[in-house]
Design an enzyme around this catalytic site. Structure first.
Site, mmCIF file in Angstrom:
data_model
loop_
_atom_site.group_PDB
_atom_site.id
_atom_site.type_symbol
_atom_site.label_atom_id
_atom_site.label_comp_id
_atom_site.label_asym_id
_atom_site.label_seq_id
_atom_site.Cartn_x
_atom_site.Cartn_y
_atom_site.Cartn_z
ATOM 1 N N TRP A 1 3.171 2.058 -5.565
ATOM 2 C CA TRP A 1 3.215 1.040 -4.683
ATOM 3 C C TRP A 1 4.443 0.505 -4.028
ATOM 4 C CZ3 TRP A 1 4.969 -3.967 -4.515
ATOM 5 C CH2 TRP A 1 4.579 -4.932 -3.448
ATOM 6 N N HIS A 2 5.622 0.501 -5.263
ATOM 7 C CA HIS A 2 6.761 0.064 -5.113
ATOM 8 C C HIS A 2 7.685 1.231 -4.455
ATOM 9 C CE1 HIS A 2 6.012 -2.758 -8.240
ATOM 10 N NE2 HIS A 2 6.931 -3.599 -7.855
ATOM 11 N N GLY A 3 7.394 2.458 -4.455
ATOM 12 C CA GLY A 3 8.144 3.268 -3.370
ATOM 13 C C GLY A 3 7.539 4.803 -3.692
#
Lengths: 468, 394
Positions: A318-320
């Site tokens: 989700w973060h990257g």
């Protein structure tokens, strides 16, 4: 638009406050419309073309919610939910992950065109907000919002739009209709905003200067690598928590009460404890919408471990859109699993050791998070573990140059203010009461003024979580 | 009750401040230039469909609003003052602040050696072109390197700061060897200064240039070298024939400027004039200008900058003294030439000056071919040889 910008502070916010509070309180729908309009301007300021994406997301979730609520049969409701989830995730996957997946396909099969799509700011946040609304409607935990403008307001509300916290619809459902703005709450919100602003400008931005220099260094020594890793540890916390402070403060000014997103994570005694204190809105989102539906910990040990790996792999992802983010998520999964099944109780009994261990895990985790690629992260970590300890000029420079900030990094990571406030609250003395009322505001104004000085003098103003 | 009063006061205070700031940005003309930052201030962006759609309008609006914030210079000064005098940071606004000297902060990430070598190679090729152009008609070419502050005052840096050893270790030795190889007369003022005991005037404690005494010393060295060979000789009297006048005005050097003029030391700009003045005409970029080589300040108290010499940087300046017995000289380089030019014109018939950063009319070789100056003098400091930032079009 950024909160820490002249445009926001001198034009956007004052104009919004002026127009919003000029509308009589009883005309709640008009006030809501004003908030919605300004929220759309806020988002579109960074590129009006991205507004279409936001409006599409709002439309998907609006119709999804209406359809889920309209049907009685579980099968039909499930189908509507499924389609809504697919459409939501489809948007997210296209804009955020298409490049990553096409790169993988290209490296496996060759000749595959690698897509490069601009990432709209905040897409991860507002997609998850929209998803949480529809799922809550399906679970009968939230009522269907029939007014599309109100749902639009929920999804696009500018305080938490681009960097969280991820606000559940149930948190603000009633407040959309019946909130009461008050002078006291407005003032409290302003104070919270000012502290967040100062935290961002004074602490986060300074930490960023150190971290960026270290991670870009061509001569990465052991000392410099540690200076950089610790600086990034400070940067990401102060940057993100500052944004949450500003979001919560702004929400309060307009009568909304968002939940806290951070609870002094760097005093955690275990990785488990850390994740109860860090980006709380995200971890609870994954808990409620992924982990528990997968079975949580109410299953066999092997299944539980799998669930943790899936959830944390997704959290990282989700973060990257990069392998190092997935590795970062799995890094924490590894320690969460070990704490659950191996040495969790040991940590409970040895809090100091637990704290040191937690910070080491977290700091190395941030190296994975910060580095551009997995191989660079490993190189960086290798430098941190290299021997002998050297006296690198660059490391010394960043310690001496930023000595006040290093002291503040440590102090502000601890609940010093909270402890002080509690002590003052318990005291009956005039001085204690005076400090609580006037001292806090004076301190907030000082912090804000120093932050403003940095804003005027600096052009270095990156927001980490704008990648999400 | 106390809380209510404090809430009201807080909101009133912030409302007044916000109104002041936003009204000032919109209504007050804060000028087009930031003096201390030495740059143009952003202008209010024009609105267009494209700029709104792609977000560039928002970015430009923010730049404009930031640049025109009221009391911006005062806030910049306040920050610099806090950093220097309260927090005692070693580096403020990229300036290494010591007790008696202001030095440039050098990045720890110097250019990769192979890239440095490549750029130096390109630069040397350009110098070779000039050498060839000048030799074709029998002119004299002298390449002068002057020490940069970093090199000259390297011992004044705190031990933990970078010293651009890529210049001292890589650029200097190779450049010297290459000048010898291609037969260019190379005058290294760093070496000459060492021989003279590293006099302070060869650099500055508050600016990246040398002082006027350093410029005179450099020019005298050029004259000596040129006059060693055949042909017309440059005229330059000894120091007893020169009047040196120290300006009363505070000197706002380039380093000082970056810290908002907060740390003036005793250094002052110096004007050098021949006791027997040489009359001249001055042409700036082809137009007749005032016959001045010093931009005199209006009073004794306003700060003066290095632009005092020759009135700053012009793409092309020609000074004619109508003394045909003397050679014509072309001086080119960057701003280090300015102080030299203030006195060098007295040595020649015509002095041409080209600032490679701003001269666009022709290439340097074309200019040389057209005017055929008897003497061509290049003046560069060591730090700029391999950056190609100021090399212009050779």
């Amino acid at each position: 638009m950024l909160f820490s910008s002249t445009t926001f502070l001198a034009f956007f916010l004052p104009l919004l406050i002026l127009i919003y509070f000029a509308v009589p309180r009883k005309l709640r729908s008009v006030r809501n419309f004003v908030l919605l309009a300004f929220s759309l301007v806020f988002y579109g300021w960074g590129g009006a073309k991205y507004l279409l994406l936001m409006l599409a997301s709002i439309a998907i979730n609006y119709f999804g919610g209406v359809l889920v609520g309209a049907f009685k049969s579980t099968k039909a409701r499930k189908l509507c939910l499924f389609i809504t989830v697919v459409l939501n995730l489809g948007l997210l996957v296209w804009f955020k992950y298409a490049g990553f997946f096409t790169e993988i396909l290209n490296s496996l099969f060759g000749g595959f065109p690698v897509l490069k799509i601009a990432l709209p700011i905040g897409i991860s946040f507002f997609t998850f907000q929209g998803l949480s609304y529809v799922v809550d409607v399906y679970r009968n935990e939230a009522k269907v919002q029939k007014n599309p403008l109100y749902l639009a307001l929920y999804i696009s509300l500018f305080p938490q739009l681009v960097a969280g916290p991820i606000v559940r619809y149930t948190t603000v459902d009633e407040e959309i209709y019946t909130r009461r703005e008050s002078l006291s709450e407005f003032s409290d919100g302003v104070v919270r905003f000012m502290f967040g602003f100062g935290k961002k400008m004074i602490l986060a931005n300074s930490a960023a200067e150190i971290a960026d220099a270290a991670f870009a260094s061509q001569n990465l020594s052991m000392s410099l690598s540690w200076v950089g890793a610790l600086a990034y540890t400070a940067q990401i916390y102060f940057d993100f928590s500052a944004y949450s402070d500003m979001a919560i403060g702004l929400g309060k000014m307009f009568g909304f009460h968002f939940l806290e997103n951070f609870n002094y994570p760097y005093i955690a005694k275990s990785v488990t404890d850390f994740w109860r204190r860090w980006h709380i809105s995200l971890s609870t989102w994954f808990r409620d919408y992924v982990y528990i539906p997968l079975g949580g910990n109410r299953c066999s040990r092997s299944r539980h471990i799998l669930n943790l790996l899936v959830v944390w792999g997704l959290t990282g992802f989700w973060h990257g859109a990069s392998w190092n983010f997935i590795a970062w998520g799995l890094w924490f999964a590894l320690f969460l699993i070990m704490e659950k099944y191996l040495f969790g109780s040991f940590l409970d009994k040895h809090k100091v050791l637990g704290h040191i261990y937690t910070m080491l895990v977290v700091v190395f985790g941030w190296v994975l998070f910060r580095a551009e690629t997995l191989s660079l992260a490993l190189e960086y970590a290798k430098a941190m573990l290299s021997m002998p300890f050297d006296t690198n000029g660059q490391a010394l420079y960043y310690i001496i140059q930023y000595w006040p900030e290093w002291i503040l990094f440590i102090l502000c990571s601890m609940p010093v203010c909270r402890v002080l406030k509690d002590k003052l609250s318990k005291s009956d003395s005039f001085f204690a009461k005076f400090l609580l009322v006037w001292g806090v505001k004076a301190f907030a104004l000082t912090v804000f003024a120093l932050g403003y000085v940095k804003l005027v003098t600096g052009s270095f103003n990156p927001f980490i979580y704008f990648r999400f | 009750m106390q809380k209510k009063i404090s809430d009201i006061l807080l909101i009133i205070l912030l409302a007044v401040l916000t109104l002041y700031i936003s009204a000032s940005i919109v209504l007050v003309d804060s000028g087009d230039i930031s003096f201390y930052e030495n740059r143009d201030l952003s202008k209010m962006p024009a609105v267009s469909k494209e700029s709104v759609l792609d977000g560039s309008f928002g970015n430009a609006f923010e730049s404009w609003a930031s640049d025109h914030t009221p009391k911006r210079d005062a806030v910049l000064k306040l920050k610099a003052a806090i950093d220097m005098f309260v927090l005692k940071r070693p580096v403020v606004n990229d300036i290494v602040v010591t007790d008696d000297i202001l030095l440039p902060y050098n990045s720890f990430n110097s250019m990769a050696t192979d890239e440095q070598q490549r750029r130096l190679g390109v630069f040397i090729e350009e110098v070779e072109k000039v050498q060839k152009s000048v030799s074709e008609y029998g002119g004299k070419f002298v390449f002068v390197t002057v020490p940069s502050q970093t090199v000259y005052y390297s011992s004044s840096y705190p031990a933990y700061l970078a010293l651009r050893s890529d210049v001292t270790d890589v650029v200097i030795p190779r450049f010297k060897a290459e000048m010898q190889r291609i037969g260019v007369t190379h005058l290294d003022m760093l070496e000459k200064s060492k021989d003279a005991g590293n006099p302070d005037y060869m650099s500055s404690k508050t600016d990246h240039h040398y002082s006027m005494h350093g410029a005179v010393y450099t020019w005298r060295s050029v004259v000596d070298v040129v006059n060693e060979s055949k042909g017309k000789s440059l005229y330059f009297p000894d120091d007893s024939a020169i009047d040196y006048t120290e300006l009363k005005n505070p000197y706002l050097g380039s380093r000082n400027r970056k810290i908002m003029g907060l740390k003036y030391n005793d250094e002052r700009l110096v004007r050098a004039e021949l006791k027997e003045p040489v009359p001249f005409e001055r042409y700036n970029n082809g137009s007749l200008g005032a016959p001045l080589v010093y931009a005199e300040p209006e009073d004794d108290t306003s700060p003066v900058a290095y632009t005092y010499y020759m009135g700053g940087d012009f793409g092309n300046t020609v000074i004619k003294t109508h003394r045909e017995e003397l050679p014509d000289v072309l001086i080119y380089g960057a701003s280090f030439t300015n102080a030299i030019e203030s006195i060098a014109y007295s040595s020649c018939d015509e002095m041409h000056s080209i600032d490679l950063r701003s001269y666009n009319e022709s290439t340097l070789s074309e200019y040389i071919k057209e005017h055929k100056p008897d003497v061509v003098v290049a003046v560069f400091d060591w730090s700029n040889l391999a950056t190609l930032d100021e090399s212009g079009k050779f």
